[in-house]
Motif scaffolding. Structure first.
Motif, PDB file in Angstrom:
ATOM      1  N   LEU A   1       5.523   7.373  -6.490  1.00 26.81           N
ATOM      2  CA  LEU A   1       6.167   8.845  -5.384  1.00 26.81           C
ATOM      3  C   LEU A   1       7.671   7.856  -5.456  1.00 26.81           C
ATOM      4  O   LEU A   1       8.719   8.544  -5.120  1.00 26.81           O
ATOM      5  CB  LEU A   1       4.865   8.710  -4.467  1.00 26.81           C
ATOM      6  N   PHE A   2       8.032   6.435  -5.906  1.00 31.97           N
ATOM      7  CA  PHE A   2       8.634   5.924  -4.384  1.00 31.97           C
ATOM      8  C   PHE A   2       9.387   4.487  -5.645  1.00 31.97           C
ATOM      9  O   PHE A   2       8.832   3.677  -5.685  1.00 31.97           O
ATOM     10  CB  PHE A   2       8.094   5.101  -3.508  1.00 31.97           C
ATOM     11  N   VAL A   3      10.273   6.170  -6.418  1.00 33.28           N
ATOM     12  CA  VAL A   3      11.206   5.088  -7.482  1.00 33.28           C
ATOM     13  C   VAL A   3      12.508   4.679  -7.594  1.00 33.28           C
ATOM     14  O   VAL A   3      12.955   6.072  -6.469  1.00 33.28           O
ATOM     15  CB  VAL A   3      10.817   5.699  -8.291  1.00 33.28           C
ATOM     16  N   GLY A   4      12.706   3.889  -7.907  1.00 36.74           N
ATOM     17  CA  GLY A   4      14.580   3.497  -7.618  1.00 36.74           C
ATOM     18  C   GLY A   4      15.325   5.071  -8.242  1.00 36.74           C
ATOM     19  O   GLY A   4      14.114   5.904  -8.733  1.00 36.74           O
ATOM     20  N   GLN A   5      16.280   5.195  -7.630  1.00 40.48           N
ATOM     21  CA  GLN A   5      16.961   6.501  -8.198  1.00 40.48           C
ATOM     22  C   GLN A   5      18.267   6.012  -9.286  1.00 40.48           C
ATOM     23  O   GLN A   5      19.207   7.412  -9.742  1.00 40.48           O
ATOM     24  CB  GLN A   5      18.450   7.055  -7.101  1.00 40.48           C
ATOM     25  N   GLY A   6      18.855   5.002  -9.651  1.00 46.19           N
ATOM     26  CA  GLY A   6      20.059   4.987 -10.421  1.00 46.19           C
ATOM     27  C   GLY A   6      19.213   5.180 -11.529  1.00 46.19           C
ATOM     28  O   GLY A   6      18.367   5.351 -12.827  1.00 46.19           O
TER      29      GLY A   6
ATOM     30  N   ARG B   1      19.157   3.108 -14.274  1.00 41.76           N
ATOM     31  CA  ARG B   1      19.030   2.230 -15.530  1.00 41.76           C
ATOM     32  C   ARG B   1      16.687   1.965 -14.755  1.00 41.76           C
ATOM     33  O   ARG B   1      16.006   1.647 -15.607  1.00 41.76           O
ATOM     34  CB  ARG B   1      18.948   0.199 -14.295  1.00 41.76           C
ATOM     35  N   VAL B   2      16.841   2.793 -13.686  1.00 39.20           N
ATOM     36  CA  VAL B   2      14.966   3.124 -13.534  1.00 39.20           C
ATOM     37  C   VAL B   2      14.727   4.255 -14.042  1.00 39.20           C
ATOM     38  O   VAL B   2      13.844   4.434 -13.892  1.00 39.20           O
ATOM     39  CB  VAL B   2      14.641   3.000 -12.116  1.00 39.20           C
ATOM     40  N   SER B   3      15.394   5.151 -15.065  1.00 43.11           N
ATOM     41  CA  SER B   3      14.962   6.396 -15.572  1.00 43.11           C
ATOM     42  C   SER B   3      14.164   5.909 -16.611  1.00 43.11           C
ATOM     43  O   SER B   3      12.865   7.363 -17.022  1.00 43.11           O
ATOM     44  CB  SER B   3      16.157   6.769 -16.111  1.00 43.11           C
ATOM     45  N   ASN B   4      14.169   4.819 -17.096  1.00 39.70           N
ATOM     46  CA  ASN B   4      12.871   4.602 -18.633  1.00 39.70           C
ATOM     47  C   ASN B   4      11.495   3.524 -17.453  1.00 39.70           C
ATOM     48  O   ASN B   4      10.769   3.482 -18.519  1.00 39.70           O
ATOM     49  CB  ASN B   4      13.462   4.183 -19.478  1.00 39.70           C
ATOM     50  N   THR B   5      11.810   3.136 -17.053  1.00 38.86           N
ATOM     51  CA  THR B   5      10.495   2.066 -15.996  1.00 38.86           C
ATOM     52  C   THR B   5       9.656   2.980 -15.877  1.00 38.86           C
ATOM     53  O   THR B   5       9.867   4.329 -15.195  1.00 38.86           O
ATOM     54  CB  THR B   5      11.239   1.916 -15.018  1.00 38.86           C
ATOM     55  N   LEU B   6       7.976   2.408 -15.452  1.00 42.69           N
ATOM     56  CA  LEU B   6       7.483   2.789 -15.157  1.00 42.69           C
ATOM     57  C   LEU B   6       6.489   2.395 -13.638  1.00 42.69           C
ATOM     58  O   LEU B   6       5.501   2.566 -13.777  1.00 42.69           O
ATOM     59  CB  LEU B   6       6.501   2.580 -16.078  1.00 42.69           C
ATOM     60  N   SER B   7       7.392   1.988 -13.294  1.00 44.08           N
ATOM     61  CA  SER B   7       6.903   0.993 -11.461  1.00 44.08           C
ATOM     62  C   SER B   7       7.636   1.999 -10.911  1.00 44.08           C
ATOM     63  O   SER B   7       8.489   2.428 -10.878  1.00 44.08           O
ATOM     64  CB  SER B   7       7.306  -0.482 -11.842  1.00 44.08           C
ATOM     65  N   HIS B   8       7.660   1.448  -9.405  1.00 43.01           N
ATOM     66  CA  HIS B   8       7.627   1.411  -7.891  1.00 43.01           C
ATOM     67  C   HIS B   8       8.370   0.772  -7.409  1.00 43.01           C
ATOM     68  O   HIS B   8       9.354  -0.400  -8.277  1.00 43.01           O
ATOM     69  CB  HIS B   8       7.073   1.857  -7.096  1.00 43.01           C
ATOM     70  N   VAL B   9       9.677   1.214  -6.485  1.00 35.52           N
ATOM     71  CA  VAL B   9      10.961   0.433  -6.342  1.00 35.52           C
ATOM     72  C   VAL B   9       9.770  -1.101  -5.514  1.00 35.52           C
ATOM     73  O   VAL B   9       8.484  -0.897  -5.306  1.00 35.52           O
ATOM     74  CB  VAL B   9      11.423   0.168  -5.103  1.00 35.52           C
ATOM     75  N   SER B  10      11.165  -2.331  -5.701  1.00 34.19           N
ATOM     76  CA  SER B  10      10.661  -3.840  -5.251  1.00 34.19           C
ATOM     77  C   SER B  10      10.228  -3.512  -3.462  1.00 34.19           C
ATOM     78  O   SER B  10      10.522  -3.273  -3.352  1.00 34.19           O
ATOM     79  CB  SER B  10      11.097  -4.923  -6.028  1.00 34.19           C
TER      80      SER B  10
ATOM     81  N   ASP C   1       0.515  -1.352   0.253  1.00 33.63           N
ATOM     82  CA  ASP C   1       0.352  -0.059  -0.116  1.00 33.63           C
ATOM     83  C   ASP C   1       0.521   1.520  -0.052  1.00 33.63           C
ATOM     84  O   ASP C   1       0.646   2.300  -0.521  1.00 33.63           O
ATOM     85  CB  ASP C   1      -1.056  -0.507   1.373  1.00 33.63           C
ATOM     86  N   VAL C   2       2.029   1.084   0.380  1.00 34.85           N
ATOM     87  CA  VAL C   2       3.331   2.542   0.547  1.00 34.85           C
ATOM     88  C   VAL C   2       3.358   2.943  -0.681  1.00 34.85           C
ATOM     89  O   VAL C   2       3.356   3.612  -1.144  1.00 34.85           O
ATOM     90  CB  VAL C   2       4.099   1.638   1.501  1.00 34.85           C
ATOM     91  N   LEU C   3       4.338   1.706  -1.097  1.00 35.45           N
ATOM     92  CA  LEU C   3       5.011   1.207  -2.861  1.00 35.45           C
ATOM     93  C   LEU C   3       3.701   1.846  -4.069  1.00 35.45           C
ATOM     94  O   LEU C   3       4.088   2.006  -4.902  1.00 35.45           O
ATOM     95  CB  LEU C   3       5.076   0.580  -3.105  1.00 35.45           C
ATOM     96  N   LYS C   4       2.447   1.430  -3.349  1.00 38.26           N
ATOM     97  CA  LYS C   4       1.405   2.156  -4.704  1.00 38.26           C
ATOM     98  C   LYS C   4       1.100   3.702  -5.357  1.00 38.26           C
ATOM     99  O   LYS C   4       0.500   3.902  -5.560  1.00 38.26           O
ATOM    100  CB  LYS C   4      -0.206   1.298  -4.575  1.00 38.26           C
TER     101      LYS C   4
ATOM    102  N   SER D   1      14.345  13.241  -9.220  1.00 37.16           N
ATOM    103  CA  SER D   1      15.145  12.449  -9.831  1.00 37.16           C
ATOM    104  C   SER D   1      15.130  12.515 -11.508  1.00 37.16           C
ATOM    105  O   SER D   1      14.501  13.124 -12.093  1.00 37.16           O
ATOM    106  CB  SER D   1      13.959  11.074  -9.692  1.00 37.16           C
ATOM    107  N   LYS D   2      15.584  11.063 -12.179  1.00 33.18           N
ATOM    108  CA  LYS D   2      16.088  11.312 -13.729  1.00 33.18           C
ATOM    109  C   LYS D   2      15.054  10.142 -14.373  1.00 33.18           C
ATOM    110  O   LYS D   2      14.778  10.002 -14.967  1.00 33.18           O
ATOM    111  CB  LYS D   2      17.067  10.510 -13.556  1.00 33.18           C
ATOM    112  N   VAL D   3      13.722   9.791 -12.893  1.00 32.66           N
ATOM    113  CA  VAL D   3      12.586   8.717 -13.655  1.00 32.66           C
ATOM    114  C   VAL D   3      12.312   9.595 -14.400  1.00 32.66           C
ATOM    115  O   VAL D   3      11.285  11.390 -14.974  1.00 32.66           O
ATOM    116  CB  VAL D   3      11.660   8.485 -12.190  1.00 32.66           C
TER     117      VAL D   3
END
Length: 193
Positions: free
Chosen positions: A101-106, A108-117, A41-44, A92-94
């Protein structure tokens, strides 16, 4: 079995280490522990959700597991965590197409459309505990269990804790609280009727 923190000193040590190690995961922790949420519920939470929560100073959602409505006023720590998470996200570069809201910072995640796992959250929580040699079996559910235990330690009635955790049975809530045999022995010895 995954546990909640029972005392604020170990909790503070954990939070300080988590914040030093990776601020994003510290913010996930602060939102989750203050609102007694499941990590899913936090990650979504989306950027739009976060802005609405800040505007109304209230969190609300449909619980992913139980499908029950979940609403609560935001405390100061949660408001600060949401504000800081928005700052991190906006800097971020996302991809702007990523709504979370909560997405990775590297890179590799700049083009992803998901949240951190959930697995990444679990990894950083465990590393912070290991770094500080804390004696707790930690996982993502530690956020909810910590909220329940600290509320219980503060004298909050079991029914109130049950309601916040969306539990339908006291037995489930009692398991969350992690009451130990030593605590029961101490109560019996202390009462000494």
């Amino acid at each position: 079995m995954i546990e909640g923190f029972h005392d604020k000193q170990d909790l503070k040590i954990f939070e300080n280490r988590l914040k030093e190690k990776h601020e994003l995961f510290f913010l996930i922790w602060k939102v989750g522990v203050n609102l007694a949420l499941r990590v899913s519920d936090v990650l979504k939470i989306t950027l739009n959700d976060c802005n609405k929560f800040l505007e109304k100073k209230e969190y609300w959602s449909i619980d992913k597991k139980t499908k029950k409505r979940n609403a609560v006023k935001l405390n100061d720590n949660t408001l600060q965590a949401f504000k800081r998470a928005l700052e991190l996200r906006n800097n971020s570069k996302v991809s702007k197409e990523n709504l979370y809201l909560f997405v990775g910072q590297g890179n590799r995640v700049s083009n992803t459309l998901s949240h951190v796992s959930r697995q990444a959250v679990d990894k950083y929580f465990k590393e912070a505990v290991d770094d500080e040699n804390l004696n707790i079996s930690i996982g993502t559910h530690t956020m909810r269990k910590t909220w329940g235990r600290l509320a219980y330690n503060k004298g909050i009635r079991l029914e109130v804790i049950m309601k916040r955790l969306n539990h339908s049975s006291q037995a489930t809530t009692l398991l969350y609280l992690g009451i130990t045999d030593k605590e029961i022995d101490d109560v019996v010895a202390d009462l000494n009727i």
